[in-house]
Scaffold this active site. Structure first.
Site, short mmCIF file in Angstrom:
data_model
loop_
_atom_site.label_atom_id
_atom_site.label_comp_id
_atom_site.label_asym_id
_atom_site.label_seq_id
_atom_site.Cartn_x
_atom_site.Cartn_y
_atom_site.Cartn_z
N SER A 136 0.87 -1.18 0.00
CA SER A 136 0.00 0.00 0.00
C SER A 136 0.89 1.21 0.00
O SER A 136 2.04 1.16 0.47
CB SER A 136 -0.90 0.03 1.24
N TYR A 149 -2.67 0.56 10.52
CA TYR A 149 -2.67 0.08 9.12
C TYR A 149 -1.32 0.39 8.48
O TYR A 149 -0.69 -0.47 7.87
CB TYR A 149 -3.80 0.73 8.34
#
Length: 233
Positions: A136, A149
């Site tokens: 990501s 995250y």
């Protein structure tokens, strides 16, 4: 161009295959004739000639081991592992819940470690293979509000780099795919939900993954970054 490709004979494992990038990639690769091993917590237990769909909880090592063993029993060899399983909750670290932090670490980092461990050993024996980890942009850039995250994805980036140096000499390619915001069900539980109109489509990411699988020999691709047209959203 895509429709002209043929993946017959290639066995490709996809985690997190019931939605998002994993689902779209599975749909595309099945059309091109690949042998598929699909793992997710939500499964219809599909069994066709070239598609094996199995229950998989990447946080449970026994589940990963059983998934791996059934994949090998069905197809004997593994050409590609695509780790798409992931989860995200978005709060600042100080406001986050410890259980949410633990879940993101268990799924995004530890879960990928487990699948890479089992399938990577098989690829080492084969002397070939390709591991693709969906990281990501939050794993390379500190973004406020990403908290746990981002920490889990930074860890995944590090894990992937270690695998690259450990497995390269064994003929195994390991690639980090670093997408920006993707329009998918990932955002369904996020409140308020962001504007998804300018995000990357899951179909687009699937096509990029296909290009990685079909790259010409002679070089390894360590990482690719896929950005929304308007940049970070």
């Amino acid at each position: 161009m895509v429709n002209e490709m043929n993946l017959s004979g290639k066995t490709i494992v996809i985690t997190g295959s019931s939605k998002g990038i994993g689902k779209e990639t599975a749909i595309l690769l099945e059309k091109l004739g690949a042998n598929l091993v699909l793992g997710s917590r939500n499964t219809k237990r599909l069994l066709q000639r070239n598609v094996l769909e199995l229950p998989l909880d990447v946080t449970d090592e026994n589940s990963v081991k059983e998934f791996y063993e059934k994949a090998i029993f069905q197809f004997q060899t593994i050409d590609v592992l695509i780790n798409c399983a992931g989860v995200g909750m978005f709060e600042s670290l100080l406001d986050s819940k410890t259980e949410d932090f633990d879940q993101m670490m268990n799924v995004n980092l530890r879960g990928t470690y487990l699948t890479c461990k089992y399938f990577g050993k098989k690829m080492s024996i084969q002397g070939k293979g390709h591991i693709i980890n969906i990281v990501s942009l939050a794993g390379t850039t500190a973004l406020p509000g990403c908290g746990g995250y981002s920490a889990s994805k930074f860890g995944l980036m590090g894990l992937t780099k270690i695998l690259q140096v450990e497995l390269r000499q064994k003929g195994i390619q390991v690639t980090s795919v670093i997408p920006g915001a993707i329009s998918s069900s990932f955002w369904d539980h996020i409140d308020p939900k962001p504007d998804m109109s300018d995000m990357i489509s899951t179909e687009t990411v699937a096509i990029h993954l296909l290009s990685l699988i079909n790259q010409p020999p002679g070089a390894f691709i360590d990482e690719i970054t896929i950005m929304p047209p308007k940049g970070i959203l």
